[in-house]
Design an enzyme around this catalytic site. Structure first.
Site, PDB file in Angstrom:
ATOM      1  N   GLN A  98      41.581 -24.240  66.695  1.00 61.42           N
ATOM      2  CA  GLN A  98      41.453 -24.379  68.145  1.00 61.42           C
ATOM      3  C   GLN A  98      40.923 -23.063  68.735  1.00 61.42           C
ATOM      4  O   GLN A  98      41.539 -22.010  68.571  1.00 61.42           O
ATOM      5  CB  GLN A  98      42.791 -24.720  68.794  1.00 61.42           C
ATOM      6  CG  GLN A  98      42.614 -24.972  70.298  1.00 61.42           C
ATOM      7  CD  GLN A  98      43.906 -25.268  71.017  1.00 61.42           C
ATOM      8  OE1 GLN A  98      44.795 -24.425  71.060  1.00 61.42           O
ATOM      9  NE2 GLN A  98      44.006 -26.463  71.583  1.00 61.42           N
ATOM     10  N   TYR A 180      43.887 -23.041  80.457  1.00 68.53           N
ATOM     11  CA  TYR A 180      43.099 -21.892  79.984  1.00 68.53           C
ATOM     12  C   TYR A 180      41.650 -22.004  80.491  1.00 68.53           C
ATOM     13  O   TYR A 180      41.330 -22.904  81.260  1.00 68.53           O
ATOM     14  CB  TYR A 180      43.236 -21.772  78.463  1.00 68.53           C
ATOM     15  CG  TYR A 180      44.701 -21.569  78.124  1.00 68.53           C
ATOM     16  CD1 TYR A 180      45.340 -20.376  78.476  1.00 68.53           C
ATOM     17  CD2 TYR A 180      45.478 -22.592  77.582  1.00 68.53           C
ATOM     18  CE1 TYR A 180      46.707 -20.204  78.261  1.00 68.53           C
ATOM     19  CE2 TYR A 180      46.843 -22.425  77.353  1.00 68.53           C
ATOM     20  CZ  TYR A 180      47.451 -21.230  77.700  1.00 68.53           C
ATOM     21  OH  TYR A 180      48.802 -21.064  77.509  1.00 68.53           O
ATOM     22  N   ARG A 227      40.014 -30.577  73.309  1.00 70.86           N
ATOM     23  CA  ARG A 227      41.358 -30.967  73.747  1.00 70.86           C
ATOM     24  C   ARG A 227      41.432 -30.874  75.262  1.00 70.86           C
ATOM     25  O   ARG A 227      41.020 -29.870  75.857  1.00 70.86           O
ATOM     26  CB  ARG A 227      42.432 -30.059  73.152  1.00 70.86           C
ATOM     27  CG  ARG A 227      43.826 -30.608  73.439  1.00 70.86           C
ATOM     28  CD  ARG A 227      44.941 -29.797  72.833  1.00 70.86           C
ATOM     29  NE  ARG A 227      46.018 -30.683  72.382  1.00 70.86           N
ATOM     30  CZ  ARG A 227      47.283 -30.327  72.245  1.00 70.86           C
ATOM     31  NH1 ARG A 227      47.662 -29.096  72.469  1.00 70.86           N
ATOM     32  NH2 ARG A 227      48.188 -31.204  71.838  1.00 70.86           N
ATOM     33  N   GLY A 320      53.727 -31.852  67.529  1.00 70.22           N
ATOM     34  CA  GLY A 320      53.840 -30.404  67.666  1.00 70.22           C
ATOM     35  C   GLY A 320      55.185 -29.899  67.205  1.00 70.22           C
ATOM     36  O   GLY A 320      55.360 -29.512  66.044  1.00 70.22           O
ATOM     37  N   ARG A 321      56.158 -29.914  68.110  1.00 68.59           N
ATOM     38  CA  ARG A 321      57.466 -29.318  67.806  1.00 68.59           C
ATOM     39  C   ARG A 321      58.119 -29.846  66.536  1.00 68.59           C
ATOM     40  O   ARG A 321      58.759 -29.065  65.823  1.00 68.59           O
ATOM     41  CB  ARG A 321      58.387 -29.461  69.023  1.00 68.59           C
ATOM     42  CG  ARG A 321      58.006 -28.488  70.144  1.00 68.59           C
ATOM     43  CD  ARG A 321      58.542 -28.879  71.488  1.00 68.59           C
ATOM     44  NE  ARG A 321      57.933 -30.125  71.966  1.00 68.59           N
ATOM     45  CZ  ARG A 321      58.191 -30.692  73.138  1.00 68.59           C
ATOM     46  NH1 ARG A 321      59.058 -30.115  73.948  1.00 68.59           N
ATOM     47  NH2 ARG A 321      57.597 -31.801  73.495  1.00 68.59           N
TER      48      ARG A 321
HETATM   49  C1  LIG Z   1      55.526 -23.183  70.596  1.00 64.88           C
HETATM   50  C2  LIG Z   1      54.403 -23.997  71.150  1.00 64.88           C
HETATM   51  C3  LIG Z   1      53.113 -23.472  71.137  1.00 64.88           C
HETATM   52  C4  LIG Z   1      52.032 -24.239  71.601  1.00 64.88           C
HETATM   53  N1  LIG Z   1      50.777 -23.708  71.519  1.00 64.88           N
HETATM   54  C5  LIG Z   1      49.696 -24.469  71.849  1.00 64.88           C
HETATM   55  C6  LIG Z   1      48.368 -23.999  71.634  1.00 64.88           C
HETATM   56  O1  LIG Z   1      48.119 -22.907  71.085  1.00 64.88           O
HETATM   57  N2  LIG Z   1      47.354 -24.812  72.025  1.00 64.88           N
HETATM   58  C7  LIG Z   1      47.570 -26.037  72.599  1.00 64.88           C
HETATM   59  O2  LIG Z   1      46.618 -26.740  72.941  1.00 64.88           O
HETATM   60  N3  LIG Z   1      48.822 -26.521  72.792  1.00 64.88           N
HETATM   61  C8  LIG Z   1      49.880 -25.782  72.404  1.00 64.88           C
HETATM   62  N4  LIG Z   1      51.152 -26.303  72.539  1.00 64.88           N
HETATM   63  C9  LIG Z   1      51.321 -27.727  72.892  1.00 64.88           C
HETATM   64  C10 LIG Z   1      51.406 -28.567  71.597  1.00 64.88           C
HETATM   65  O3  LIG Z   1      50.159 -28.572  70.926  1.00 64.88           O
HETATM   66  C11 LIG Z   1      51.818 -30.034  71.851  1.00 64.88           C
HETATM   67  O4  LIG Z   1      50.804 -30.684  72.572  1.00 64.88           O
HETATM   68  C12 LIG Z   1      53.125 -30.149  72.606  1.00 64.88           C
HETATM   69  O5  LIG Z   1      54.141 -29.413  71.949  1.00 64.88           O
HETATM   70  C13 LIG Z   1      53.553 -31.620  72.769  1.00 64.88           C
HETATM   71  O6  LIG Z   1      53.717 -32.228  71.508  1.00 64.88           O
HETATM   72  P1  LIG Z   1      55.201 -32.438  70.880  1.00 64.88           P
HETATM   73  O7  LIG Z   1      55.998 -33.165  71.910  1.00 64.88           O
HETATM   74  O8  LIG Z   1      54.970 -33.234  69.633  1.00 64.88           O
HETATM   75  O9  LIG Z   1      55.761 -31.069  70.619  1.00 64.88           O
HETATM   76  C14 LIG Z   1      52.239 -25.542  72.114  1.00 64.88           C
HETATM   77  C15 LIG Z   1      53.551 -26.046  72.158  1.00 64.88           C
HETATM   78  C16 LIG Z   1      54.611 -25.315  71.681  1.00 64.88           C
HETATM   79  C17 LIG Z   1      55.988 -25.915  71.679  1.00 64.88           C
END
Ligand SMILES: Cc1cc2nc3c(=O)[nH]c(=O)nc-3n(C[C@H](O)[C@H](O)[C@H](O)COP(=O)(O)O)c2cc1C
Length: 363
Positions: A98, A180, A227, A320-321
């Protein structure tokens, strides 16, 4: 879970399943933006997914906003990322990078250059951000980009994408979500430009379209993805009509030939962070405007993901998480094993603790 575990052909990739690891900023690079050695361990451990999307990575020192985030603009960074992509490919998974230019979501203390952060317009974000030197600090007011600077900024994304391919990535995801730089061009409260790159929807989408087209021309559209996060009011970003803006954006992009369009859904648990309306209506509203693969993230469960895959709403499911504390997340879903909970206090701390030391299930 038949569809989650089915193989998929996306862009030029043959994926072993339809699980995708979301981009997750974890701030495990050195101050020069070089991923530390255990970053390869961390991603390699999570290569049970068909596709991994590496965390937001700056295309230049000027694109950095947070401390200890990685870059893809120096040789040392390219070499370090090559170790990461090798570890992931060794397990039969694909990997995108990314590319994230933070724009106004930046603090000078976190950056290696004296230049002030730039943005479409000189609009200061409300709130504060972490610095290692002085803890939480107010965001400064960014400098508005001159029209004459935009071509060089496009080239920055192109050079970063070429470097990503040299580092072994299967493609790049351009970060136009979560407030961003590219998202700042799209949204009405952060883009007040009057030079044809702002104002109307057609003006606000223009820079993002130019970046996607230039990156696609350089590395191939099939290796280029985007994205977006319509309605997600993160980082003080508010677009008056997010669905309308994103429909126009998607209509203007060559989505039929791109790797995928990635939608991060507005948070259904924080209505105050969402002005896109019902989160479950976002994907159906955008689906007709994506002529290729659509993938999505945001509080998905294996069950909800399977339903969306089955109906054809999405082609890959992004988590993600769950991947943070479960390096073997895919295997746990396959075997119905309970998931471990991540330690949020270690999300962004330096070192392997709370990062590459979460155990997989005993063999
Ligand atoms: C610790 C953390 C860091 C993240 N960093 C990014 C990132 O670098 N780029 C991005 O587009 N989204 C980032 N996100 C969002 C995640 O990509 C994801 O869309 C979000 O956590 C929702 O998905 P989930 O419910 O499965 O966690 C981040 C989320 C978390 C929790």
């Amino acid at each position: 879970m038949e569809h989650l575990f089915a193989t998929a052909a996306i862009g030029r990739m043959q994926l072993k399943n339809r699980f995708v690891m979301a981009p997750l900023t974890r701030q495990r690079a050195d101050v020069m933006g070089v991923p530390l050695p255990y970053v390869a361990d961390y991603y390699g451990q999570r290569a049970g997914a068909g596709l991994l999307i590496a965390e937001g990575t700056q295309p230049s020192f000027a694109g950095q906003g947070y401390c200890r985030t990685p870059g893809i603009h120096t040789e040392d960074q390219v070499v370090a990322w090559r170790r990461v992509t090798d570890a992931v490919h060794a397990r039969g998974a694909a990997m995108f990078l990314q590319i994230m230019h933070c724009g106004r979501i930046a603090h000078p203390l976190n950056r290696q250059i004296p230049d002030e952060p730039v943005a479409p317009s000189a609009v200061r974000p409300a709130g504060q951000m972490w610095t290692d030197q002085q803890q939480m600090q107010d965001f400064p007011t960014p400098r508005a980009l001159e029209t004459s600077e935009l071509p060089a900024l496009v080239e920055e994304f192109v050079a970063a994408a070429r470097n990503a391919i040299r580092a072994g990535f299967d493609g790049v995801e351009l970060h136009a979500a979560n407030g961003y730089l590219l998202n700042q061009f799209l949204a009405s409260n952060t883009n007040r430009r009057t030079d044809g790159y702002g104002g109307s929807v057609a003006g606000r989408i223009r820079f993002v379209v130019e970046v996607v087209e230039a990156v696609g021309a350089a590395i191939g559209l099939q290796r280029t993805a985007i994205r977006v996060s319509p309605g997600h009011m993160f980082n003080d970003l508010v677009d008056e009509r997010p669905i309308e803006t994103h429909r126009a954006l998607l209509d203007a992009l060559p989505t039929a030939d791109m790797a995928y369009v990635h939608v991060m859904l507005p948070d259904s648990f924080s209505p105050q962070m969402n002005n896109a309306g019902d989160p479950s209506a976002v994907l159906p509203a955008l689906r007709p405007h994506v002529r290729g693969a659509l993938i999505a993230a945001g509080n998905l469960t294996a069950e909800s993901a399977e339903n969306m895959l089955t109906s054809g709403l999405i082609q890959l499911a992004v988590f993600g998480r769950p991947f943070i504390a479960n390096p073997d997340f895919v295997e746990r879903i396959r075997t119905g094993t309970p998931l471990a909970a991540p330690r949020e206090d270690l999300f962004y701390t330096p070192g392997p603790e709370g990062y590459s030391d979460y155990p997989a299930l005993a063999a």
